[in-house]
Design a protein around this motif. Sequence first.
Motif, PDB file in Angstrom:
ATOM      1  N   LYS A 180       0.839  -1.205   0.000  1.00  0.00           N
ATOM      2  CA  LYS A 180       0.000   0.000   0.000  1.00  0.00           C
ATOM      3  C   LYS A 180       0.873   1.254   0.000  1.00  0.00           C
ATOM      4  O   LYS A 180       0.610   2.207  -0.734  1.00  0.00           O
ATOM      5  CB  LYS A 180      -0.919  -0.002   1.214  1.00  0.00           C
ATOM      6  CG  LYS A 180      -1.817   1.199   1.262  1.00  0.00           C
ATOM      7  CD  LYS A 180      -2.698   1.195   2.491  1.00  0.00           C
ATOM      8  CE  LYS A 180      -3.549   2.452   2.464  1.00  0.00           C
ATOM      9  NZ  LYS A 180      -3.873   2.952   3.749  1.00  0.00           N
ATOM     10  N   ILE A 181       1.925   1.267   0.808  1.00  0.00           N
ATOM     11  CA  ILE A 181       2.844   2.399   0.843  1.00  0.00           C
ATOM     12  C   ILE A 181       3.480   2.593  -0.528  1.00  0.00           C
ATOM     13  O   ILE A 181       3.595   3.718  -1.022  1.00  0.00           O
ATOM     14  CB  ILE A 181       3.918   2.190   1.930  1.00  0.00           C
ATOM     15  CG1 ILE A 181       3.277   2.216   3.319  1.00  0.00           C
ATOM     16  CG2 ILE A 181       5.014   3.238   1.823  1.00  0.00           C
ATOM     17  CD1 ILE A 181       4.189   1.750   4.436  1.00  0.00           C
ATOM     18  N   ALA A 182       3.875   1.489  -1.161  1.00  0.00           N
ATOM     19  CA  ALA A 182       4.482   1.568  -2.498  1.00  0.00           C
ATOM     20  C   ALA A 182       3.507   2.196  -3.493  1.00  0.00           C
ATOM     21  O   ALA A 182       3.903   3.031  -4.316  1.00  0.00           O
ATOM     22  CB  ALA A 182       4.910   0.185  -2.969  1.00  0.00           C
ATOM     23  N   ARG A 183       2.240   1.811  -3.434  1.00  0.00           N
ATOM     24  CA  ARG A 183       1.234   2.394  -4.344  1.00  0.00           C
ATOM     25  C   ARG A 183       1.079   3.890  -4.103  1.00  0.00           C
ATOM     26  O   ARG A 183       0.925   4.671  -5.035  1.00  0.00           O
ATOM     27  CB  ARG A 183      -0.107   1.686  -4.179  1.00  0.00           C
ATOM     28  CG  ARG A 183      -0.177   0.326  -4.839  1.00  0.00           C
ATOM     29  CD  ARG A 183      -1.601  -0.210  -4.899  1.00  0.00           C
ATOM     30  NE  ARG A 183      -2.259  -0.261  -3.610  1.00  0.00           N
ATOM     31  CZ  ARG A 183      -2.164  -1.268  -2.735  1.00  0.00           C
ATOM     32  NH1 ARG A 183      -1.416  -2.316  -3.024  1.00  0.00           N
ATOM     33  NH2 ARG A 183      -2.804  -1.229  -1.594  1.00  0.00           N
ATOM     34  N   GLU A 184       1.131   4.314  -2.833  1.00  0.00           N
ATOM     35  CA  GLU A 184       0.990   5.727  -2.511  1.00  0.00           C
ATOM     36  C   GLU A 184       2.189   6.545  -2.986  1.00  0.00           C
ATOM     37  O   GLU A 184       2.056   7.716  -3.322  1.00  0.00           O
ATOM     38  CB  GLU A 184       0.800   5.905  -1.007  1.00  0.00           C
ATOM     39  CG  GLU A 184      -0.536   5.388  -0.508  1.00  0.00           C
ATOM     40  CD  GLU A 184      -0.675   5.466   1.004  1.00  0.00           C
ATOM     41  OE1 GLU A 184       0.236   5.998   1.674  1.00  0.00           O
ATOM     42  OE2 GLU A 184      -1.705   4.993   1.510  1.00  0.00           O
ATOM     43  N   LEU A 185       3.361   5.920  -3.027  1.00  0.00           N
ATOM     44  CA  LEU A 185       4.569   6.627  -3.459  1.00  0.00           C
ATOM     45  C   LEU A 185       4.770   6.596  -4.973  1.00  0.00           C
ATOM     46  O   LEU A 185       5.585   7.349  -5.510  1.00  0.00           O
ATOM     47  CB  LEU A 185       5.799   6.016  -2.778  1.00  0.00           C
ATOM     48  CG  LEU A 185       5.846   6.153  -1.263  1.00  0.00           C
ATOM     49  CD1 LEU A 185       7.067   5.419  -0.721  1.00  0.00           C
ATOM     50  CD2 LEU A 185       5.858   7.598  -0.846  1.00  0.00           C
ATOM     51  N   GLN A 186       4.034   5.741  -5.657  1.00  0.00           N
ATOM     52  CA  GLN A 186       4.202   5.546  -7.102  1.00  0.00           C
ATOM     53  C   GLN A 186       4.187   6.845  -7.912  1.00  0.00           C
ATOM     54  O   GLN A 186       4.996   7.003  -8.827  1.00  0.00           O
ATOM     55  CB  GLN A 186       3.136   4.584  -7.634  1.00  0.00           C
ATOM     56  CG  GLN A 186       3.377   4.142  -9.058  1.00  0.00           C
ATOM     57  CD  GLN A 186       4.645   3.320  -9.198  1.00  0.00           C
ATOM     58  OE1 GLN A 186       4.875   2.412  -8.432  1.00  0.00           O
ATOM     59  NE2 GLN A 186       5.476   3.670 -10.145  1.00  0.00           N
ATOM     60  N   PRO A 187       3.305   7.813  -7.613  1.00  0.00           N
ATOM     61  CA  PRO A 187       3.302   9.039  -8.423  1.00  0.00           C
ATOM     62  C   PRO A 187       4.604   9.837  -8.361  1.00  0.00           C
ATOM     63  O   PRO A 187       4.876  10.648  -9.238  1.00  0.00           O
ATOM     64  CB  PRO A 187       2.150   9.859  -7.824  1.00  0.00           C
ATOM     65  CG  PRO A 187       1.288   8.885  -7.123  1.00  0.00           C
ATOM     66  CD  PRO A 187       2.200   7.791  -6.649  1.00  0.00           C
ATOM     67  N   PHE A 188       5.411   9.607  -7.342  1.00  0.00           N
ATOM     68  CA  PHE A 188       6.625  10.390  -7.150  1.00  0.00           C
ATOM     69  C   PHE A 188       7.889   9.712  -7.637  1.00  0.00           C
ATOM     70  O   PHE A 188       8.943  10.329  -7.693  1.00  0.00           O
ATOM     71  CB  PHE A 188       6.797  10.724  -5.655  1.00  0.00           C
ATOM     72  CG  PHE A 188       5.590  11.396  -5.075  1.00  0.00           C
ATOM     73  CD1 PHE A 188       5.321  12.731  -5.351  1.00  0.00           C
ATOM     74  CD2 PHE A 188       4.704  10.699  -4.281  1.00  0.00           C
ATOM     75  CE1 PHE A 188       4.217  13.368  -4.836  1.00  0.00           C
ATOM     76  CE2 PHE A 188       3.586  11.315  -3.747  1.00  0.00           C
ATOM     77  CZ  PHE A 188       3.341  12.650  -4.032  1.00  0.00           C
TER      78      PHE A 188
END
Length: 68
Positions: free
Chosen positions: A52-60
């Motif tokens: 989930k953290i990885a998905r949240e950071l994906q845009p950056f």
Amino acid sequence: MPFTKRPRPWAARTAARPGARRYVLQQYRPTGTLLDGNFQKAIPYPEATLNKIARELQPFLTEIDVRV
């Protein structure tokens, strides 16, 4: 002793070097000799939480790997 700090989107921008292509989230493993013995009791995040953290950071970031 669970970890209490949660990553924020700005964390990826500050933790990753400008132009970095790859960022790796790695599961904490309380094994071996630690500088602070209290970390031996730390409860690692579940794999689902790291994803989930990885998905949240994906845009950056260009590429994110999760190591469990």
